[in-house]
Scaffold this motif. Structure first.
Motif, mmCIF file in Angstrom:
data_model
loop_
_atom_site.group_PDB
_atom_site.id
_atom_site.type_symbol
_atom_site.label_atom_id
_atom_site.label_comp_id
_atom_site.label_asym_id
_atom_site.label_seq_id
_atom_site.Cartn_x
_atom_site.Cartn_y
_atom_site.Cartn_z
ATOM 1 N N ARG A 223 16.213 6.292 17.186
ATOM 2 C CA ARG A 223 15.777 5.304 16.196
ATOM 3 C C ARG A 223 16.878 5.189 15.149
ATOM 4 O O ARG A 223 17.214 6.156 14.474
ATOM 5 C CB ARG A 223 14.467 5.759 15.550
ATOM 6 C CG ARG A 223 13.289 5.756 16.527
ATOM 7 C CD ARG A 223 12.134 6.603 16.050
ATOM 8 N NE ARG A 223 11.526 6.113 14.814
ATOM 9 C CZ ARG A 223 11.717 6.685 13.625
ATOM 10 N NH1 ARG A 223 12.462 7.754 13.521
ATOM 11 N NH2 ARG A 223 11.136 6.185 12.559
ATOM 12 N N HIS B 171 18.473 2.085 22.687
ATOM 13 C CA HIS B 171 18.045 2.618 21.396
ATOM 14 C C HIS B 171 17.226 1.580 20.638
ATOM 15 O O HIS B 171 17.211 0.410 20.988
ATOM 16 C CB HIS B 171 19.258 3.042 20.574
ATOM 17 C CG HIS B 171 20.119 4.038 21.281
ATOM 18 N ND1 HIS B 171 19.653 5.259 21.710
ATOM 19 C CD2 HIS B 171 21.423 3.981 21.668
ATOM 20 C CE1 HIS B 171 20.616 5.920 22.313
ATOM 21 N NE2 HIS B 171 21.712 5.155 22.307
ATOM 22 N N GLN B 172 16.571 2.061 19.574
ATOM 23 C CA GLN B 172 15.745 1.148 18.787
ATOM 24 C C GLN B 172 16.367 0.982 17.403
ATOM 25 O O GLN B 172 16.552 1.962 16.671
ATOM 26 C CB GLN B 172 14.332 1.723 18.643
ATOM 27 C CG GLN B 172 13.400 0.786 17.911
ATOM 28 C CD GLN B 172 12.123 1.476 17.484
ATOM 29 O OE1 GLN B 172 11.887 2.645 17.820
ATOM 30 N NE2 GLN B 172 11.274 0.776 16.751
ATOM 31 N N LEU C 215 15.880 0.146 13.894
ATOM 32 C CA LEU C 215 14.767 0.000 12.937
ATOM 33 C C LEU C 215 15.074 -1.086 11.918
ATOM 34 O O LEU C 215 14.221 -1.866 11.522
ATOM 35 C CB LEU C 215 14.525 1.322 12.207
ATOM 36 C CG LEU C 215 14.108 2.520 13.067
ATOM 37 C CD1 LEU C 215 14.055 3.773 12.222
ATOM 38 C CD2 LEU C 215 12.764 2.257 13.716
ATOM 39 N N GLN D 21 12.387 4.647 6.155
ATOM 40 C CA GLN D 21 12.054 4.720 7.589
ATOM 41 C C GLN D 21 12.479 6.000 8.294
ATOM 42 O O GLN D 21 12.121 6.201 9.456
ATOM 43 C CB GLN D 21 12.680 3.518 8.310
ATOM 44 C CG GLN D 21 12.381 2.219 7.591
ATOM 45 C CD GLN D 21 12.442 1.040 8.519
ATOM 46 O OE1 GLN D 21 11.984 1.121 9.642
ATOM 47 N NE2 GLN D 21 13.007 -0.054 8.046
ATOM 48 N N PRO E 138 15.335 7.405 9.857
ATOM 49 C CA PRO E 138 15.848 7.195 11.217
ATOM 50 C C PRO E 138 16.390 8.501 11.821
ATOM 51 O O PRO E 138 16.586 9.484 11.109
ATOM 52 C CB PRO E 138 16.972 6.204 10.996
ATOM 53 C CG PRO E 138 17.465 6.524 9.623
ATOM 54 C CD PRO E 138 16.279 6.966 8.836
ATOM 55 N N ASP E 139 16.653 8.460 13.138
ATOM 56 C CA ASP E 139 17.288 9.604 13.794
ATOM 57 C C ASP E 139 18.774 9.654 13.479
ATOM 58 O O ASP E 139 19.378 10.726 13.423
ATOM 59 C CB ASP E 139 17.128 9.495 15.322
ATOM 60 C CG ASP E 139 15.673 9.528 15.739
ATOM 61 O OD1 ASP E 139 14.881 10.156 15.009
ATOM 62 O OD2 ASP E 139 15.334 8.908 16.759
#
Lengths: 436, 229
Positions: free
Chosen positions: B3, B26-27, B29, B45, B47-48
């Motif tokens: 993410r 991948h996403q 965000l 959010q 994220p990773d």
């Protein structure tokens, strides 16, 4: 940049000290000013009349003997005689004007008499000095003589009571036909004398002020100063415009072409990835890969170009980091020894381009095997030295790069010194005030 | 699948990168255009991994880099991949002078064209390793005078060091150079011995090497004085 560059005051408009002093009349009368003016005027007519006689003689004989040839020499002598007289007058002017009038002549140290004469005759300053010499006797000398005479009579009047007392029983006549009976009656003469002295003081100051103005016009570098003023202004404008343009080009390349190329290589990369999965499209995949490779080369070239225009690391991290960066990529080993804080932008930019120019020259022409960059700030002054161990013999006048640098450094009121004896080493030194 | 939050002020590149990352599985965000938005998006959010450009509005200087340093000061474990237009080692050094360099990457923008490598580097960073662009390492390696211990390295050892700096582990390194893993370990220990470095694990090794290469004082994050020898 233009705000921080004070421009020289045009000579014709600068205030005259003696005239400024007259604005406070009582204080003026009690000060040394009247005495300084009188001394200036007295020495002026003592000097002016002999000068007038010499000039008239030289010109007269010169014209009369012009046919013979020797007369021309006398005429030349008359003109050139204005040069030492001008120097003397500029020196004498300091009695009444603390702001010195600069010498308008170009320096000719070491030149022979013939070269000296040729240059001086070609300079306008010489002819203006000749005009001043011609004015000195008939105008300033005569007016000065009038003021000093007035002063002398006034002082005698002031002293009337003493004179009356001293020569009694003989009588003194201030007005013809009427004898002054005694010292008390002579006090009227003293009053008139004091008034005369006051008038002589003001007249002397006005005359001295007029002579300061005339001297500035005729003996100072008037026309040249105007030209330097305009030159300095236009140079400031040029450097500013140049810097703005540099920034614009860098921004355009960075935000335009570079981003487009990155996007292109990204798209090609994706296409390549998709084609790789298809055995029948192996040829197309290879072509796309080649296209991506070409885009990468274009990007590398563009990056080098942008860095040459204006390095971002200079803006973000300052001179030391930017120079270290250049040193890392330089084909010749470079030792950097920079101990400087963040400086104003014009100073950092100028110093940076001085180093890159010096390094480029060292790599191109010098055959150097090592370059040493040293810089430090002492007080308000940045000193930067770039030394290579090459063969030397660089001509500072030949390189457009160095001339441009000298201009930039001059704009910051600093100086650029290039020393490059044949056989080396070449040393380039820049000193700039850090206030920019 | 990771993410991600992406920060890039060029609309063109933002769209391209979003597509590339999405295709990579991948996403994304959020895809933002300024350093300020980036900080807000990350706070919101979690994220990773963060991918950011260096030069961003409002000043178009190193806002992206600063935003990342600020984010890392709050969360030292946040993986960050920085994309830059500049080879300038000063930026890489600035990034790496933080408290920890685990999960940090510094790549040239050109690298996104090599899609597979780019995605791989992203994965490395997300897993907490350090990735430095080979071009940056090459510049650091290229100019070293004789006094530097680096001159003692053999060409093969330099090659190993460069690949190590770009985040490869011993296994991947062995595959890339067509040598055995044992040979890689031997090269590595030889390198660290020659550079007088403690052979501790992973990132710290890379960092030690980088700090050594650039000759910069790692204790001083505000780099005002540079000595290159």
């Amino acid at each position: 940049m233009s705000d921080s560059t004070p421009l020289p005051e045009p000579a014709g408009f600068a205030p005259v000290t003696v005239l400024a002093a007259m604005r406070r009349p009582l204080r003026f009368l009690g000060s040394w000013w009247p005495w300084r003016c009188w001394a200036y005027l007295a020495s002026g007519f003592l000097l002016g009349y002999p000068v007038l006689v010499v000039l008239v003689l030289l010109l007269g004989f010169g014209l009369a003997l012009a046919v013979v040839g020797i007369g021309l020499l006398l005429l030349l002598g008359a003109v050139v005689a204005g040069v030492p007289l001008g120097a003397l007058e500029r020196w004498r002017l300091r009695w009444v004007e603390p702001g010195p009038v600069p010498d308008p002549h170009t320096s000719l140290a070491g030149a022979g008499p013939a070269a000296w004469l040729r240059t001086r005759l070609r300079e306008r300053a010489t002819w203006r000095e000749f005009a001043y010499a011609a004015l000195l006797g008939p105008v300033f000398g005569a007016a000065g003589f009038a003021v000093i005479t007035l002063l002398a009579f006034a002082l005698i009047l002031v002293a009337t009571p003493v004179i009356v007392w001293a020569i009694a029983p003989d009588t003194v006549m201030l007005i013809p036909g009427r004898a002054v009976s005694g010292p008390v009656e002579a006090l009227g003469g003293t009053a008139v004398g004091l008034a005369g002295t006051t008038v002589a003081a003001y007249a002397g100051a006005l005359l001295a002020g007029a002579q300061v103005k005339a001297a500035r016009l005729l003996l100072g570098p008037r026309v040249e100063a105007d030209r330097i003023l305009e030159l300095t202004r236009s140079r400031v404008r040029l450097v500013d415009a140049f810097e703005a343009e540099r920034r614009r080009i860098e921004r355009d390349l960075h935000d335009g072409a570079q981003q487009q190329l990155v996007a292109l290589s990204m798209t090609l990369g994706l296409a390549e990835l998709e084609l790789r999965g298809l055995p029948q499209a192996a040829g197309a995949a290879a072509l796309v890969a080649r296209g991506r490779g070409e885009a990468r080369v274009a990007l590398e070239q563009l990056r080098d170009l942008v860095r040459g225009i204006h390095p971002q690391v200079l803006t973000d991290h300052g001179l030391a980091a930017a120079v270290a960066e250049v040193a890392l990529r330089h084909p010749v080993p470079v030792t950097v020894d920079l101990d400087v804080p963040r400086l104003t932008e014009p100073v950092e930019v100028t110093a940076y381009f001085t180093v890159t120019e010096a390094l480029a020259n060292a790599a191109k022409h010098s055959g150097a095997s090592h370059v040493h960059v040293v810089g430090k700030v002492v007080g308000d002054r940045l000193t930067l030295t770039v030394t290579d161990d090459g063969r030397g013999g660089a001509d500072p006048g030949a390189g457009a790069g160095l001339a441009g640098l000298a201009d930039r450094v001059a704009m910051l009121k600093g100086r650029l010194v290039v020393s490059s004896p044949v056989g080396g080493p070449t040393r380039l030194r820049v000193e700039v005030p850090c206030s920019g | 699948m990771l993410r991600l939050i992406l920060a890039e002020d060029s609309v063109l590149l933002r769209a391209g990168l979003t597509e590339l990352l999405t295709r990579g599985g991948h996403q994304v965000l959020a895809a933002v255009g300024s350093a300020e938005e980036l900080v807000r998006a990350v706070e919101a959010q979690r994220p990773d991994v963060v991918v950011t450009d260096v030069r961003m509005p409002p000043g178009f200087r190193d806002e992206g880099l600063r935003a990342v340093l600020e984010l890392r000061s709050r969360d030292a474990a946040l993986p960050v991949l920085v994309l830059s237009q500049y080879v300038a080692t000063a930026y890489a050094t600035q990034l790496l002078t933080g408290a920890s360099a685990a999960g940090l990457g510094y790549l040239l923008k050109d690298r996104v064209g090599e899609v597979a490598e780019f995605l791989d580097a992203l994965q490395q960073v997300a897993e907490g390793r350090t990735v430095i662009d080979p071009e940056v390492v090459r510049v650091l390696l290229s100019r070293q005078s004789e006094e530097r211990p680096l001159a003692r390295l053999t060409p093969r050892e330099r090659e190993v060091l460069t690949l190590m700096a770009s985040g490869l582990n011993n296994q991947a390194l062995a595959a890339r150079l067509f040598i055995t893993e044992a040979a890689v370990v031997k090269h590595a220990s030889s390198i660290f011995m020659k550079l007088d470095l403690d052979a501790t694990e992973g990132n710290r090794r890379v960092l030690a090497v980088l700090a050594h290469l650039s000759g910069q004082d790692r204790q001083d994050p505000a780099v005002t004085s540079v000595r290159t020898r």
